[in-house]
Design an enzyme around this catalytic site. Structure first.
Site, mmCIF file in Angstrom:
data_model
loop_
_atom_site.group_PDB
_atom_site.id
_atom_site.type_symbol
_atom_site.label_atom_id
_atom_site.label_comp_id
_atom_site.label_asym_id
_atom_site.label_seq_id
_atom_site.Cartn_x
_atom_site.Cartn_y
_atom_site.Cartn_z
ATOM 1 N N HIS A 1 1.031 -1.165 0.020
ATOM 2 C CA HIS A 1 -0.033 -0.001 -0.136
ATOM 3 C C HIS A 1 0.772 1.014 -0.042
ATOM 4 O O HIS A 1 2.118 1.206 -0.002
ATOM 5 C CB HIS A 1 -1.161 0.012 1.083
ATOM 6 N N HIS B 1 -1.235 -10.519 -1.796
ATOM 7 C CA HIS B 1 -0.217 -10.493 -2.917
ATOM 8 C C HIS B 1 -0.887 -9.345 -3.916
ATOM 9 O O HIS B 1 -0.710 -9.593 -5.059
ATOM 10 C CB HIS B 1 0.204 -11.601 -3.646
ATOM 11 N N CYS C 1 5.960 6.077 4.979
ATOM 12 C CA CYS C 1 4.736 5.308 4.399
ATOM 13 C C CYS C 1 4.074 5.679 3.102
ATOM 14 O O CYS C 1 3.255 5.085 2.463
ATOM 15 C CB CYS C 1 3.602 5.388 5.461
ATOM 16 N N GLU D 1 -1.179 -4.956 11.404
ATOM 17 C CA GLU D 1 -0.189 -4.963 10.292
ATOM 18 C C GLU D 1 1.265 -5.205 10.642
ATOM 19 O O GLU D 1 1.951 -4.303 11.367
ATOM 20 C CB GLU D 1 -0.333 -3.371 10.229
ATOM 21 N N HIS E 1 3.364 -5.114 3.671
ATOM 22 C CA HIS E 1 3.203 -5.807 5.132
ATOM 23 C C HIS E 1 2.774 -7.344 5.004
ATOM 24 O O HIS E 1 2.064 -7.603 4.298
ATOM 25 C CB HIS E 1 2.198 -4.911 6.077
HETATM 26 ZN ZN ZN Z 1 2.518 0.628 5.620
#
Ligand code: ZN
Length: 157
Positions: A18, A69, A26, A144, A32
């Protein structure tokens, strides 16, 4: 009574990537390993169970198959500009990415955070299974990585 399903121990996990815009490192494409935990609250039914564990596990496995994935793209984000076609183009500020359609999943959320994923997943879970009358509340957590996660709760009257 409360049932608990530990996502790490049950293998209810997925890997995905992401981008969280305007959040330092980030804001770069990264990934993750996520896991999904759940807790089901309710009274015992006539067979002495709250809910068959398998029902929850199977529903979560179906959701995991969709996310695993993949690049998670929040379709309601005001930051992401998306052009679809045989390739999906994503514009984020000065950055431009291009992905094969099969590598991404568009999610009806505003940001691909653990918080939003937990909300997205609990809604999918609840809509995919029949909630028996004895079940009063479901909690769902998305970790996460190991040791940090977001939890949401849904109550039924
Ligand atoms: Zn992240």
């Amino acid at each position: 009574m409360r049932l608990e399903l530990d996502g790490w121990k049950l293998g209810l996990r997925f890997s995905a990537c992401h981008i969280i815009p305007e959040h330092g490192k980030c804001s770069r494409l990264h990934g993750h390993t996520y896991t999904i935990h759940s807790k089901v609250h309710g009274s015992l039914n006539e067979y002495g169970i709250v809910l068959d564990f398998e029902i929850v596990k199977n529903a979560l496995r179906d959701i995991i198959l969709e996310l695993d994935h993949k690049l998670l793209i929040p379709s309601r984000s005001s930051h992401f500009k998306i052009e679809t076609g045989p390739e999906v183009k994503v514009f984020l500020g000065d950055k431009e990415y291009m992905f094969p359609e099969e590598d991404i999943i568009m999610l009806d959320i505003s940001s691909a955070t653990a918080e939003s994923l937990a909300t997205y997943i609990i809604e999918k879970l609840i809509s995919s299974m029949k909630i028996p009358k004895n079940v009063i509340k479901i909690e769902l957590g998305v970790d996460e990585g190991w040791g940090q996660g977001a939890w949401v709760t849904k109550s039924f009257d």
